[in-house]
Design a protein around this motif. Structure first.
Motif, short mmCIF file in Angstrom:
data_model
loop_
_atom_site.label_atom_id
_atom_site.label_comp_id
_atom_site.label_asym_id
_atom_site.label_seq_id
_atom_site.Cartn_x
_atom_site.Cartn_y
_atom_site.Cartn_z
N GLY A 146 -80.43 -8.91 61.45
CA GLY A 146 -79.21 -8.21 61.09
C GLY A 146 -77.98 -9.08 61.18
O GLY A 146 -77.93 -10.06 61.95
N TYR A 147 -76.99 -8.72 60.40
CA TYR A 147 -75.73 -9.43 60.34
C TYR A 147 -74.61 -8.48 60.72
O TYR A 147 -74.41 -7.47 60.05
CB TYR A 147 -75.52 -10.01 58.95
N ASP A 148 -73.90 -8.77 61.78
CA ASP A 148 -72.74 -7.99 62.21
C ASP A 148 -71.50 -8.74 61.73
O ASP A 148 -71.08 -9.73 62.36
CB ASP A 148 -72.76 -7.85 63.74
N ARG A 149 -70.94 -8.29 60.61
CA ARG A 149 -69.79 -8.99 60.01
C ARG A 149 -68.59 -9.02 60.95
O ARG A 149 -67.90 -10.03 61.06
CB ARG A 149 -69.39 -8.31 58.70
N LYS A 150 -68.33 -7.90 61.61
CA LYS A 150 -67.17 -7.82 62.50
C LYS A 150 -67.29 -8.82 63.65
O LYS A 150 -66.33 -9.51 64.00
CB LYS A 150 -67.02 -6.41 63.04
N ALA A 151 -68.47 -8.93 64.25
CA ALA A 151 -68.70 -9.86 65.36
C ALA A 151 -69.01 -11.27 64.87
O ALA A 151 -69.10 -12.19 65.68
CB ALA A 151 -69.85 -9.36 66.24
N ARG A 152 -69.20 -11.41 63.55
CA ARG A 152 -69.55 -12.70 62.93
C ARG A 152 -70.81 -13.28 63.57
O ARG A 152 -70.88 -14.44 63.93
CB ARG A 152 -68.39 -13.68 63.02
N ARG A 153 -71.85 -12.42 63.66
CA ARG A 153 -73.09 -12.81 64.33
C ARG A 153 -74.29 -12.36 63.50
O ARG A 153 -74.36 -11.22 63.06
CB ARG A 153 -73.14 -12.16 65.71
N PHE A 154 -75.24 -13.28 63.33
CA PHE A 154 -76.52 -12.98 62.69
C PHE A 154 -77.60 -13.17 63.75
O PHE A 154 -77.61 -14.18 64.45
CB PHE A 154 -76.78 -13.93 61.51
N ALA A 155 -78.49 -12.19 63.88
CA ALA A 155 -79.52 -12.28 64.92
C ALA A 155 -80.85 -11.74 64.41
O ALA A 155 -80.90 -10.87 63.54
CB ALA A 155 -79.09 -11.52 66.16
N VAL A 165 -70.48 -16.68 62.02
CA VAL A 165 -71.06 -16.54 60.68
C VAL A 165 -70.00 -16.08 59.68
O VAL A 165 -69.27 -15.12 59.91
CB VAL A 165 -72.25 -15.55 60.70
N LEU A 166 -69.96 -16.78 58.55
CA LEU A 166 -69.05 -16.44 57.47
C LEU A 166 -69.74 -15.65 56.36
O LEU A 166 -69.14 -14.78 55.74
CB LEU A 166 -68.44 -17.72 56.87
N ALA A 167 -71.02 -15.95 56.11
CA ALA A 167 -71.77 -15.28 55.04
C ALA A 167 -73.26 -15.48 55.27
O ALA A 167 -73.68 -16.46 55.86
CB ALA A 167 -71.38 -15.83 53.68
N VAL A 168 -74.05 -14.51 54.78
CA VAL A 168 -75.51 -14.57 54.84
C VAL A 168 -76.06 -14.23 53.46
O VAL A 168 -75.61 -13.27 52.84
CB VAL A 168 -76.08 -13.58 55.89
N ALA A 169 -77.01 -15.02 53.02
CA ALA A 169 -77.67 -14.76 51.73
C ALA A 169 -79.17 -14.96 51.90
O ALA A 169 -79.60 -15.80 52.69
CB ALA A 169 -77.13 -15.70 50.66
N THR A 170 -79.94 -14.17 51.17
CA THR A 170 -81.39 -14.32 51.21
C THR A 170 -81.91 -14.71 49.83
O THR A 170 -81.28 -14.43 48.81
CB THR A 170 -82.08 -13.02 51.66
N GLN A 171 -83.07 -15.35 49.86
CA GLN A 171 -83.72 -15.75 48.62
C GLN A 171 -85.22 -15.52 48.78
O GLN A 171 -85.80 -15.85 49.82
CB GLN A 171 -83.47 -17.23 48.36
N GLU A 219 -68.82 -21.22 60.48
CA GLU A 219 -67.59 -21.97 60.70
C GLU A 219 -67.84 -23.16 61.62
O GLU A 219 -67.22 -24.20 61.49
CB GLU A 219 -66.53 -21.05 61.30
N ALA A 220 -68.77 -22.97 62.57
CA ALA A 220 -69.17 -24.03 63.50
C ALA A 220 -70.60 -23.74 63.94
O ALA A 220 -71.00 -22.58 64.02
CB ALA A 220 -68.24 -24.08 64.70
#
Length: 159
Positions: free
Chosen positions: A48-57, A85-91, A134-135
């Protein structure tokens, strides 16, 4: 063999049964975590990606490579978390298919300007998750006790 006054590289054999808890803040750290999550499996619903927290886990079932050859093959549930995290994409994966089980093969870091970059989670079957950050800040933490791998053997990619 190194003498007592000379440092030597850490080895899997030096580890005890303590849970893994590692953080990668530099490019050189990523291959270590990548090796530990190789062949981890997880339901697609556990990422999951939490945009507000800028965290993918991801909550994944990690093969305990560090214990290979010390009895029955083991797995452990672990959290792999990526910060800033700025963005998440899947392929190559259908995120709508909630029955999908994914297998993580490797982590690949591609730096860009000003410390930014992309961490790619390479999945079996030509799938991938690209996480722009971002880092670089990546953590791996075991969160359950180890258990005997249901398959009864270590993953084998056929050399």
């Amino acid at each position: 063999m190194a003498s007592d006054d000379q440092p030597r590289d850490a080895r899997f054999e030096d580890a005890d049964d303590a849970p893994v808890a590692l953080r990668a803040l530099e490019a050189a750290d990523v291959p270590v975590i990548s090796a530990l999550v190789q062949d981890a499996v997880f339901p697609i619903t556990e990422m999951g990606y939490d945009r507000k927290a800028r965290r993918f886990a991801i909550l994944l079932n990690r093969f305990r490579w560090e214990e290979r050859g010390r009895g029955d093959p083991q797995r452990v549930q672990a959290v792999l978390a990526i910060e800033d995290v700025l963005a998440v994409a899947t392929q190559g994966i259908d995120r709508a298919d909630t029955d999908t089980i994914l297998s993580l093969l490797a982590l690949e870091w591609e730096p860009s300007e000003d410390g930014m970059g992309r961490l790619t989670l390479v999945l079996a079957g030509d799938g991938a998750v690209a996480v722009d950050v971002e880092a670089l800040e990546l953590t791996l933490k075991d969160v359950t006790k180890p258990y005997i791998a249901p398959s009864g053997h270590a993953p084998d990619h056929g050399a």
